[in-house]
Design an enzyme around this catalytic site. Structure first.
Site, PDB file in Angstrom:
ATOM      1  N   CYS A 138       5.422  13.979   0.284  1.00 40.58           N
ATOM      2  CA  CYS A 138       6.416  12.895   0.264  1.00 40.58           C
ATOM      3  C   CYS A 138       7.345  13.007  -0.946  1.00 40.58           C
ATOM      4  O   CYS A 138       8.498  12.554  -0.883  1.00 40.58           O
ATOM      5  CB  CYS A 138       5.740  11.541   0.204  1.00 40.58           C
ATOM      6  SG  CYS A 138       4.056  11.544   0.764  1.00 40.58           S
ATOM      7  N   THR A 152       2.753  16.041  -8.640  1.00 45.16           N
ATOM      8  CA  THR A 152       1.899  16.095  -7.445  1.00 45.16           C
ATOM      9  C   THR A 152       2.240  17.290  -6.561  1.00 45.16           C
ATOM     10  O   THR A 152       3.416  17.523  -6.263  1.00 45.16           O
ATOM     11  CB  THR A 152       2.072  14.787  -6.649  1.00 45.16           C
ATOM     12  OG1 THR A 152       1.606  13.713  -7.439  1.00 45.16           O
ATOM     13  CG2 THR A 152       1.302  14.814  -5.340  1.00 45.16           C
ATOM     14  N   GLU A 191      -2.386  17.416  -9.526  1.00 47.57           N
ATOM     15  CA  GLU A 191      -1.170  17.321 -10.327  1.00 47.57           C
ATOM     16  C   GLU A 191      -1.136  18.442 -11.366  1.00 47.57           C
ATOM     17  O   GLU A 191      -2.175  18.880 -11.852  1.00 47.57           O
ATOM     18  CB  GLU A 191      -1.087  15.955 -11.023  1.00 47.57           C
ATOM     19  CG  GLU A 191      -0.547  14.836 -10.129  1.00 47.57           C
ATOM     20  CD  GLU A 191      -1.485  14.389  -9.025  1.00 47.57           C
ATOM     21  OE1 GLU A 191      -2.710  14.525  -9.204  1.00 47.57           O
ATOM     22  OE2 GLU A 191      -1.003  13.924  -7.979  1.00 47.57           O
ATOM     23  N   HIS A 221       9.869   6.347  -3.305  1.00 46.01           N
ATOM     24  CA  HIS A 221       8.457   6.686  -3.511  1.00 46.01           C
ATOM     25  C   HIS A 221       7.576   5.436  -3.533  1.00 46.01           C
ATOM     26  O   HIS A 221       6.422   5.477  -3.124  1.00 46.01           O
ATOM     27  CB  HIS A 221       8.272   7.538  -4.766  1.00 46.01           C
ATOM     28  CG  HIS A 221       7.065   8.425  -4.663  1.00 46.01           C
ATOM     29  ND1 HIS A 221       6.854   9.272  -3.607  1.00 46.01           N
ATOM     30  CD2 HIS A 221       5.969   8.551  -5.451  1.00 46.01           C
ATOM     31  CE1 HIS A 221       5.687   9.890  -3.759  1.00 46.01           C
ATOM     32  NE2 HIS A 221       5.135   9.476  -4.870  1.00 46.01           N
ATOM     33  N   GLU A 227      -4.326   6.879  -9.818  1.00 42.34           N
ATOM     34  CA  GLU A 227      -3.164   7.366  -9.070  1.00 42.34           C
ATOM     35  C   GLU A 227      -2.407   6.173  -8.478  1.00 42.34           C
ATOM     36  O   GLU A 227      -1.177   6.127  -8.498  1.00 42.34           O
ATOM     37  CB  GLU A 227      -3.620   8.327  -7.966  1.00 42.34           C
ATOM     38  CG  GLU A 227      -2.601   9.409  -7.612  1.00 42.34           C
ATOM     39  CD  GLU A 227      -1.394   8.901  -6.876  1.00 42.34           C
ATOM     40  OE1 GLU A 227      -1.541   7.947  -6.099  1.00 42.34           O
ATOM     41  OE2 GLU A 227      -0.301   9.456  -7.077  1.00 42.34           O
ATOM     42  N   CYS A 231      -4.192  12.061  -0.810  1.00 39.80           N
ATOM     43  CA  CYS A 231      -2.753  12.267  -1.003  1.00 39.80           C
ATOM     44  C   CYS A 231      -2.418  13.640  -0.408  1.00 39.80           C
ATOM     45  O   CYS A 231      -3.088  14.622  -0.691  1.00 39.80           O
ATOM     46  CB  CYS A 231      -2.423  12.252  -2.489  1.00 39.80           C
ATOM     47  SG  CYS A 231      -0.795  12.904  -2.876  1.00 39.80           S
ATOM     48  N   CYS A 261       0.697   5.499   2.654  1.00 39.78           N
ATOM     49  CA  CYS A 261      -0.348   6.512   2.385  1.00 39.78           C
ATOM     50  C   CYS A 261      -1.640   5.875   1.874  1.00 39.78           C
ATOM     51  O   CYS A 261      -2.726   6.211   2.324  1.00 39.78           O
ATOM     52  CB  CYS A 261       0.173   7.567   1.417  1.00 39.78           C
ATOM     53  SG  CYS A 261       0.414   7.011  -0.282  1.00 39.78           S
ATOM     54  N   TYR A 263       3.799   3.686  -0.716  1.00 41.96           N
ATOM     55  CA  TYR A 263       2.399   3.439  -1.081  1.00 41.96           C
ATOM     56  C   TYR A 263       1.664   2.464  -0.171  1.00 41.96           C
ATOM     57  O   TYR A 263       0.435   2.496  -0.104  1.00 41.96           O
ATOM     58  CB  TYR A 263       2.337   2.997  -2.552  1.00 41.96           C
ATOM     59  CG  TYR A 263       2.260   4.193  -3.481  1.00 41.96           C
ATOM     60  CD1 TYR A 263       3.305   5.090  -3.550  1.00 41.96           C
ATOM     61  CD2 TYR A 263       1.141   4.434  -4.251  1.00 41.96           C
ATOM     62  CE1 TYR A 263       3.224   6.198  -4.371  1.00 41.96           C
ATOM     63  CE2 TYR A 263       1.048   5.536  -5.075  1.00 41.96           C
ATOM     64  CZ  TYR A 263       2.087   6.413  -5.133  1.00 41.96           C
ATOM     65  OH  TYR A 263       1.998   7.514  -5.940  1.00 41.96           O
TER      66      TYR A 263
END
Ligand code: SF4
Ligand code: FE
Length: 498
Positions: free
Chosen positions: A102, A189, A256, A291, A442, A98, A298, A295
């Site tokens: 973003c 994050t 995080e 968001h 995650e 990650c 990424c 996924y």
């Protein structure tokens, strides 16, 4: 725009208050525990200067006409939405991790869209403030963290019903020059290595919860902000060398932090929602759509690395040609590309909002993310299956570096003759890192837990229309097209058959 090195340099100018493992972090840029996270975020800056990726990683600001990093861009077309997910897949491939940036990108886009709608209803001036803030972010090429999830306390109670009112971030005072906020945001994050923090509400709110309807931005080192960096599986392995980490340069997940706001002052020009409780759910939904769109980008980029690692291990162990191994790796590819299809689809099906900015199709973005709560578990299972039990039984790097045991490990953990044992070990550690660590939870909870996606899917899928379709096909409701096809009604058609 900043490059990777300049980004790291820019962090040295900030003085956020951060704790980890009982100590205070003195320099985010230089602390070895944070280094992999910093490096992964730095890649979002560095690739903007690589001519091969320029078209994907950079954009033209619709506010200033300047060339900017796409992470600070407000999407102006469905093509922009597609480029965003292409950028994320690329960065997943380059970092195996990650890369965190973003969240802030999604936050500025969600604020841009929602502030426009708030102003339209209430005649407020949030949209102009948001625009000015975005210009600042673009000009300085900043990385804002997006802070949405409140700590929530007793989940059976609404924000206003909590015994401790601070368990959701709230406005405690309105002043002439700004507001004072208090509360905490969890699982944020990239927070420690961001320049700014953008705070948004976490849920739909009611009329008696105006104090919780607040969105704003503050620098990470604003007075009263404290961060406690979270632990991750095997996080201290990075202090032991580079082999045992598997992905020592870039970690795996974002890093995080719990962010606490102890009566933090926010000047009015950085306040983007203040009491408009009826727009809290819109802001949450728009942000979540952005968001969740990500996924299949990424995580698929990271899956590309895992698939490559698994195929390498298979070769290094002499099983690459076994039909069941080929089948398992193909299955991994199928799962990953299915998620990629979802990210592309929700982007291509995006639409223009009244603000002029584009957003992805919410139903498909939620489907994207719901698949990511499942498929990475399956492709990780397959990676572990192909790799074998050694994925959890390898000796440590320290034993490998110890001359007394190195020879034994070199001899007895060798795979095929022409591959050095160290290469096999490194590859197996990478599989371990990507398939056993924090990557999976995650995938489950990042951008919202599975149930949050199911709620949105149920809300957006138009079940009533599907019920109508079924009634027409089952002959319970008239079929206008059938009548035209046959020139007679269904009743007449079937009575002739009887
Ligand atoms: Fe970006 Fe993916 Fe990390 Fe979320 S999990 S911040 S979308 S890289
Ligand atoms: Fe995430």
């Amino acid at each position: 725009m900043m490059n990777g090195k300049q980004y790291i340099e820019s962090l040295r100018k900030l003085k956020p208050r951060i704790y980890f493992m009982g100590r205070k972090i003195e320099s985010v840029a230089d602390d070895p525990v944070l280094a992999p996270h910093v490096n992964a975020a730095a890649m979002t800056y560095e690739l903007a200067f690589d001519p091969r990726y320029e078209d994907i990683i950079t954009a033209t600001s619709h506010l200033t006409g300047e060339k900017i990093n796409r992470f600070t861009h407000i999407h102006q077309s469905t093509e922009d939405l597609v480029k965003k997910v292409r950028m994320l897949r690329l960065l997943g491939q380059k970092t195996g991790s990650c890369f965190q940036r973003c969240v802030g990108c999604d936050a500025i886009n969600a604020l841009y869209i929602t502030s426009y709608d708030i102003d339209k209803k209430y005649g407020t001036e949030y949209h102009e403030r948001v625009k000015e803030y975005i210009k600042y972010v673009q000009k300085e090429d900043l990385m804002p963290a997006g802070a949405m999830t409140d700590v929530k306390g007793d989940r059976s109670k609404r924000p206003s019903q909590q015994v401790d009112k601070d368990l959701y971030v709230r406005i405690v005072e309105k002043r002439e020059d700004g507001i004072i906020v208090r509360g905490a945001k969890a699982h944020i994050t990239g927070a420690v290595n961001s320049h700014e923090i953008i705070v948004m509400p976490t849920r739909a709110l009611e009329a008696d919860e105006k104090e919780y309807a607040v969105a704003f931005a503050v620098p990470v080192d604003a007075e009263g902000v404290t961060m406690i960096f979270g632990r991750q599986t095997n996080d201290l392995r990075r202090l032991d060398g580079d082999v045992d980490c598997g992905n020592a340069k870039y970690a795996t997940v974002g890093g995080e932090a719990l962010i606490i706001f102890e009566d933090v002052f926010v000047p009015w020009e950085r306040v983007f929602m203040c009491g408009e409780y009826d727009f809290a759910s819109q802001l949450v939904e728009v942000f979540a759509t952005f968001h969740r769109q990500n996924y299949g980008g990424c995580k698929v980029g990271v899956a590309d690395v895992l698939i490559g690692a698994t195929a390498n291990v298979a070769e290094m162990q002499g099983i690459a040609k076994a039909p069941h191994v080929i089948d398992k790796i193909t299955e991994m590819i199928h799962l990953a590309e299915t998620c990629w299809c979802c990210s592309l689809a929700c982007s291509y099906e995006g639409y223009k909002t009244p603000s002029g900015a584009y957003m992805p199709n919410p139903l498909l973005a939620n489907v994207t993310k719901l698949n990511i709560t499942r498929f990475p578990y399956e492709w990780s299972r397959l990676a572990q299956d192909v790799t074998g039990g050694i994925v959890i039984t390898l000796p440590s790097e320290k034993d490998y570096r110890n001359p007394e045991t190195r020879k034994l490990i070199d001899k007895y953990l060798k795979g095929v003759a022409d591959v050095p044992t160290e290469h096999r070990i490194r590859m197996i550690r990478l599989v371990e890192n990507l398939s056993i660590g924090a990557e999976l939870p995650e995938s489950m909870h990042g951008a919202g837990s599975p149930q949050a996606q199911k709620i949105m899917i149920a809300r957006r899928s138009n079940l009533e229309m599907k019920k109508e379709m079924a009634k027409i096909i089952a002959g319970i409701k008239p079929d206008e097209h059938f009548k035209r096809i046959r020139g007679i009604s269904e009743e007449e058609f079937f009575s002739k058959l009887k």
